[in-house]
Design an enzyme around this catalytic site. Structure first.
Site, PDB file in Angstrom:
ATOM      1  N   ASP A  45       0.654  -1.131   0.000  1.00  0.00           N
ATOM      2  CA  ASP A  45       0.119   0.042   0.149  1.00  0.00           C
ATOM      3  C   ASP A  45       0.890   1.334   0.071  1.00  0.00           C
ATOM      4  OD1 ASP A  45      -1.530  -2.130   0.625  1.00  0.00           O
ATOM      5  OD2 ASP A  45      -2.700  -1.006   2.416  1.00  0.00           O
ATOM      6  N   GLN A  63       3.754   0.523   2.286  1.00  0.00           N
ATOM      7  CA  GLN A  63       4.216  -0.535   3.159  1.00  0.00           C
ATOM      8  C   GLN A  63       5.406  -1.550   2.588  1.00  0.00           C
ATOM      9  OE1 GLN A  63       1.906  -2.407   5.797  1.00  0.00           O
ATOM     10  NE2 GLN A  63       2.363  -0.034   5.798  1.00  0.00           N
ATOM     11  N   TYR A 103       1.222  -0.545   9.816  1.00  0.00           N
ATOM     12  CA  TYR A 103       0.455  -0.513   8.488  1.00  0.00           C
ATOM     13  C   TYR A 103      -0.023   0.710   8.116  1.00  0.00           C
ATOM     14  CZ  TYR A 103      -0.217  -5.690   8.937  1.00  0.00           C
ATOM     15  OH  TYR A 103       0.276  -7.022   8.910  1.00  0.00           O
ATOM     16  N   SER A 104      -0.780   0.681   7.279  1.00  0.00           N
ATOM     17  CA  SER A 104      -1.330   1.880   6.453  1.00  0.00           C
ATOM     18  C   SER A 104      -2.019   2.998   7.202  1.00  0.00           C
ATOM     19  CB  SER A 104      -2.351   1.520   5.379  1.00  0.00           C
ATOM     20  OG  SER A 104      -1.633   0.501   4.528  1.00  0.00           O
ATOM     21  N   ARG A 148      -8.794  -0.004  10.842  1.00  0.00           N
ATOM     22  CA  ARG A 148      -7.511   0.346  10.477  1.00  0.00           C
ATOM     23  C   ARG A 148      -7.399   1.511   9.357  1.00  0.00           C
ATOM     24  NH1 ARG A 148      -8.075  -5.120   9.484  1.00  0.00           N
ATOM     25  NH2 ARG A 148      -8.465  -5.755   7.287  1.00  0.00           N
ATOM     26  N   ASP A 149      -6.367   2.007   9.088  1.00  0.00           N
ATOM     27  CA  ASP A 149      -6.041   2.710   7.798  1.00  0.00           C
ATOM     28  C   ASP A 149      -6.801   4.196   7.919  1.00  0.00           C
ATOM     29  OD1 ASP A 149      -4.931   0.287   6.980  1.00  0.00           O
ATOM     30  OD2 ASP A 149      -6.665   0.032   5.830  1.00  0.00           O
TER      31      ASP A 149
END
Length: 472
Positions: free
Chosen positions: A21, A37, A83-84, A157-158
């Site tokens: 990502d 990522q 993570y993203s 998330r994200d």
């Protein structure tokens, strides 16, 4: 074949290891920053995943900021990966928001138990002496599982964050206890302390999880971009679980003031109808353009992205300018800066063949007047006829498991194909329809064969990535 034959000339790829990502996209003081990522130690088992970093002055010539992590998963709140997330420009630098993932050891389903999803902030200060021109500060955990609504699973998330009307806003992708995807909306006075402010859902189920939410605002109207998981049974999904698309908000509605907002899933439009596209993220550059990049890959693809012997995997799309059509559709075009890489120009007749020494080309059919076909190396065919665009692999070795993708198109008027060493992007009707794919050609040279009445303009393309793969 040497892996260098598949190194791209104008698609961002990792110096080594794994890329997925795009994250933290922004322009600061004229410099473009693309985080992503990254697992530099891939394919080693259980290689840690954090953020890598590229910079550019023109969206065309890129520099890798070292081999190591820009953001490493080095705290207990991100033990399973950094993570993203996104970037928000602020005075003197940017704020980087991302999800820290933790999978607890034990017998858990990691959906309703055993997973922690923390939202983390890193302040990035402009510093010409720091790698990539940004000095990253300490990590500050802003949100933990207990801060999300009770109807959420552990899958939250994200973050995508923006500043509007005197407040900070965040949307997070989520999965509820009924296995329906949604987006959480949060509000903050300072971008640090957050409170839940609403949800965005579909009026009918649209996947079990919405990943990578994004907000696009053009001309006073907004769209929600999401990546719903659990879409494999949709008739247009080609059996692929994870899709990427956007939903228009009703006129006058804003994500930042949504409350409880429901969107019609019939309005879901895929960003890209090809084989390799996921996790798009947009940013607004200093000239006011909305620019999109995405991962040319999938979480669960079913086809190869790193044939045996490669020490790296995946790439990003070229930067694409996003604009709104009169009917509310979003159009994507390669940013105009890419034209600076154009070299020698060739004209290819409606029925003809052209051989190029390098595997990089920009192919344009500005006035399509009927059915047309273009074959690349006799291995990948782009065909437009009878209201369909087809992207079809004729050589299964080059496709590495990819076969055919189709997209409906009510009359083809223009066609543009970007060919890079291991990436192809097809833009139909000025970007109303796009199809992207990875491919692994068997020769370092490129052969184009045209069939149809529409002549082609072909430019050889330079190498905007030259030198950037050299490990620092």
């Amino acid at each position: 074949m040497s892996r260098d034959h598949w190194r791209n000339g104008f698609h961002i790829m990792p110096p080594t290891g794994w890329l997925n990502d795009p994250n933290g996209l922004c322009q600061l003081g004229g410099t473009f920053h693309v985080f992503f990522q990254y697992s530099p130690d891939w394919p080693a088992p259980h290689a840690p995943r954090g953020w890598g970093h590229f910079v550019s002055d023109d969206l065309t010539h890129w520099r890798a900021v070292g081999r190591d992590f820009a953001i490493a998963p080095d705290t207990p709140d991100e033990a399973s990966g950094a993570y993203s997330g996104c970037a928000v420009p602020v005075e003197g630098g940017a704020r980087l928001y991302y999800t820290g993932n933790v999978k607890e050891p034990g017998d858990f389903d990691y959906i309703t138990a055993g997973r922690r999803a923390t939202q983390i902030l890193v302040e990035a200060t402009a510093d010409p002496t720091a790698p990539g021109g940004l000095a990253l500060g300490e990590k500050d955990v802003l949100l933990r599982n207990a801060d999300y609504p009770d109807f959420c699973t552990c899958h939250v998330r994200d973050p995508k964050v923006w500043h509007e009307d005197g407040a900070w806003w965040m949307i997070l992708g989520a999965r509820d206890l009924d296995d329906h995807g949604l987006a959480l909306v949060l509000r903050s006075e300072d971008g640090v302390a957050w409170a839940n402010a609403g949800t965005v859902r579909a009026t009918e189920p649209l996947g079990y999880m919405w990943e990578c939410p994004d907000r696009i605002e053009l001309g006073g109207r907004e769209w929600l971009s999401v990546c719903p998981q659990g879409m494999q049974d949709r008739p247009w999904a080609n059996g692929i679980r994870d899709q990427a698309g956007y939903l228009p908000l009703p006129a006058g509605e804003k994500l930042g003031h949504a409350g409880e907002l429901y969107l019609d899933p019939a309005g879901f439009c895929r960003w890209d109808c090809g084989f390799d596209f996921y996790a798009p993220q947009t940013f607004v550059d200093e000239s006011g353009r909305t620019v999109l990049l995405a991962w040319m890959g999938l979480p669960d693809a079913g086809f190869e992205s790193a044939p045996d012997g490669l020490g790296w995997c995946h790439c990003l799309t070229v930067p694409r300018e996003v604009t709104a059509g009169a009917d509310g559709a979003l159009l994507q075009r390669p940013v105009s800066e890419l034209e600076a890489l154009r070299g020698a120009r060739h004209e290819l007749a409606g029925d003809g063949t052209l051989a190029l020494a390098e595997h990089r080309a920009d192919v344009l059919l500005p006035n399509v007047t009927g059915p047309v076909e273009l074959a690349l190396d006799g291995a990948l065919r782009v065909a437009c006829a009878d209201g369909l665009v087809r992207l079809e692999f004729l050589d299964e070795r080059v496709g590495a498991g990819r076969t055919v993708r189709k997209a409906a198109c009510d009359g083809v008027s223009s066609l543009r194909i970007l060919v890079d060493s291991s990436a192809v992007e097809v833009y139909v009707n000025d970007g109303r329809v796009v199809l992207s794919t990875r491919w692994f050609p068997r020769s370092p040279a490129l052969t184009l064969e045209a069939r149809g009445a529409s002549p082609c303009l072909v430019w050889e393309m330079g190498d905007g990535m030259k030198g950037c793969y050299e490990l620092v």
